[in-house]
Design an enzyme around this catalytic site. Structure first.
Site, short mmCIF file in Angstrom:
data_model
loop_
_atom_site.label_atom_id
_atom_site.label_comp_id
_atom_site.label_asym_id
_atom_site.label_seq_id
_atom_site.Cartn_x
_atom_site.Cartn_y
_atom_site.Cartn_z
N PRO A 195 7.54 -2.70 -5.77
CA PRO A 195 6.76 -3.33 -6.81
C PRO A 195 5.16 -3.32 -6.95
O PRO A 195 4.75 -3.96 -8.09
CB PRO A 195 7.54 -4.93 -6.80
CG PRO A 195 7.65 -4.81 -5.42
CD PRO A 195 7.77 -3.72 -4.83
N HIS A 211 -3.02 -9.34 -21.33
CA HIS A 211 -3.98 -9.51 -20.05
C HIS A 211 -5.03 -8.11 -20.40
O HIS A 211 -4.47 -7.05 -20.17
CB HIS A 211 -3.23 -9.29 -18.89
CG HIS A 211 -2.73 -10.66 -18.34
ND1 HIS A 211 -2.67 -11.12 -17.20
CD2 HIS A 211 -2.06 -11.75 -19.31
CE1 HIS A 211 -2.20 -12.32 -17.29
NE2 HIS A 211 -1.66 -12.68 -18.56
#
Ligand code: APR
Ligand code: PHB
Length: 395
Positions: free
Chosen positions: A293, A72
């Site tokens: 996270p 990505h």
């Protein structure tokens, strides 16, 4: 039984360390509390920094990651329904991340361990490290009702936040730092095409949302939920509806929904213990630190601990450089605190927490607007998202 390094825990940290040590001819044994199937059933994040991917390559376990993982070049952040792209590659001068699920990566590491015939004991009880301050540490454990003793030179505590390693250090020899956030992330995994080819982090009045993916046919979505929420109260339909409300209209309109194949709530916590070692016991990964996270830093910070310990032990066993042992914690903590700061900052910028004052709420809104309005601000985010370089152990 005797080995050079006893590794407690077969999560990504323990397995990767074991594989790297094996490549250097350093014998190690892994002791894991649950079964390998259970370890593989835990769904966790899946964004790998370049440094992590390079370590997998060095360990000789990168074939599937390089074939099936998606590179990505960027991701998106959404503020007030405006989509803003963080061009990781452009802003960092070429760095990218790889999207490859932790489950798959763990599976590859387990397979490599079996193929190289290294010893692992799963479903062992009552693992206990002993004699950590002496030259002859050892680990005791039980398997099928029998007690065993594993003698070793060093012990690697890779047994996660709830493991035994950190708890074996006398309380007055360590100090912990912690923030528990009010609320968590409700996550859904589904075999549906992702709403966007890149990850989308959404700041919204109703709370944070994240559109992530495992592949172009498997999506992972999250929504921020309050601290008393229970997963049983979230039907798939309720989840999709709430997610749609938090997405910008163009994304909401093209969101493909489907049955969840996993649904769980992950708590949000920042935690660090100092130091990350006690004599011949080292703490790695979640055993020593936890991040919320939001910055995808949990797995990646565990990997930098592995890098540091692996390099130190290679020199200790190969060149007798035992003076490096006491540098482990100091080297790790520099990078750990940076990952902690970035994850805490991203969490504050993108979430709505009930314990944030109205004033601070305004400050966060203004701060993230400011960062995302300039290339300099976006570069600061990009540089940390792709991961800072690992520290040289000789520095
Ligand atoms: N004895 C033996 N094994 C244990 C014990 C124990 N007393 N307690 C825990 N374990 C095992 C767990 O069953 C688990 O498989 O240690 C392993 C720890 O693995 P993780 O929790 O995945 O921790 P770590 O390898 O540090 O992971 C780093 O990946 O899973 C994510 O959230 C994690 O982001 C973090 C990163
Ligand atoms: C995930 O895909 O599970 C994921 C991705 C990015 C994060 C957290 C989780 O920041």
């Amino acid at each position: 039984m005797k080995t050079q390094v006893a590794i407690i825990g077969a999560g990504p940290a323990g397995l990767l360390l074991g594989q790297l040590l094996h490549k250097q001819g350093i014998d190690n044994v892994i002791l894991e509390r649950v079964s390998s199937d259970y370890v593989l059933s835990r769904i966790r994040a899946g964004v790998l920094e370049q440094g992590f991917a390079d370590l997998m390559r060095e360990a000789g376990v990168s074939k599937r990651m390089d074939q099936e993982g998606e590179v990505h070049d960027g991701f998106e952040m959404v503020l007030n329904d405006r989509r803003i792209r963080i061009d990781l590659k452009g802003l960092t001068g070429g760095d990218t991340v790889i999207v490859y699920g932790q489950t798959e990566l763990t599976r590859d590491l387990m397979a490599a361990r079996v193929a190289t015939q290294q010893t692992s004991h799963y479903e062992v009880d009552n693992v206990r490290p002993h004699n950590m301050l002496e030259e002859n540490p050892y680990v005791t454990y039980e398997k099928d009702g029998r007690e065993y003793k594993l003698e070793c030179d060093y012990i690697a505590g890779c047994d996660g936040f709830h493991g035994v390693s950190r708890k074996s250090i006398p309380e007055d020899c360590i100090k912990s730092y912690e923030r528990v956030y009010p609320g968590g992330w409700l996550g859904v995994l589904s075999d549906t095409p992702p709403v966007n080819p890149e990850l989308v982090y959404v700041r919204h009045e109703r709370g944070f949302a994240l559109c992530s993916l495992r592949s172009q046919v498997r999506s992972r979505y999250y929504i921020q939920v309050g601290q008393d929420e229970k997963v049983e109260d979230w039907s798939d339909e309720r989840f999709w509806q709430e997610l749609k409300r938090r997405l910008p209209k163009d994304l909401a309109d093209r969101l493909v929904t489907g049955p969840s194949i996993e649904k769980s709530i992950a708590p949000m916590r920042s935690f660090v213990v100092e130091p990350m070692q006690y004599g011949r016991l080292f703490l790695l990964g979640d055993a020593a630190h936890i991040v919320p996270p939001t910055g995808a830093k949990g797995l990646n910070t565990a990997a930098s601990d592995v890098f540091t310990l692996y390099n130190i032990l290679t020199k200790v066993f190969g060149e007798g450089r035992t003076e490096l042992i006491e540098k482990y914690s100091e080297i790790c903590l520099r990078r750990v605190w940076n990952g902690e700061r970035f994850s805490w900052w991203m969490s504050n910028m993108m979430h709505k927490f009930e314990d944030t004052s109205e004033f601070n709420e305004k400050m966060y809104a203004s701060e993230i607007e400011y960062y995302l309005s300039s290339d300099v601000g976006k570069r600061v985010i990009a540089e940390q998202y792709v991961g800072l370089p690992y520290d040289d152990i000789e520095s």
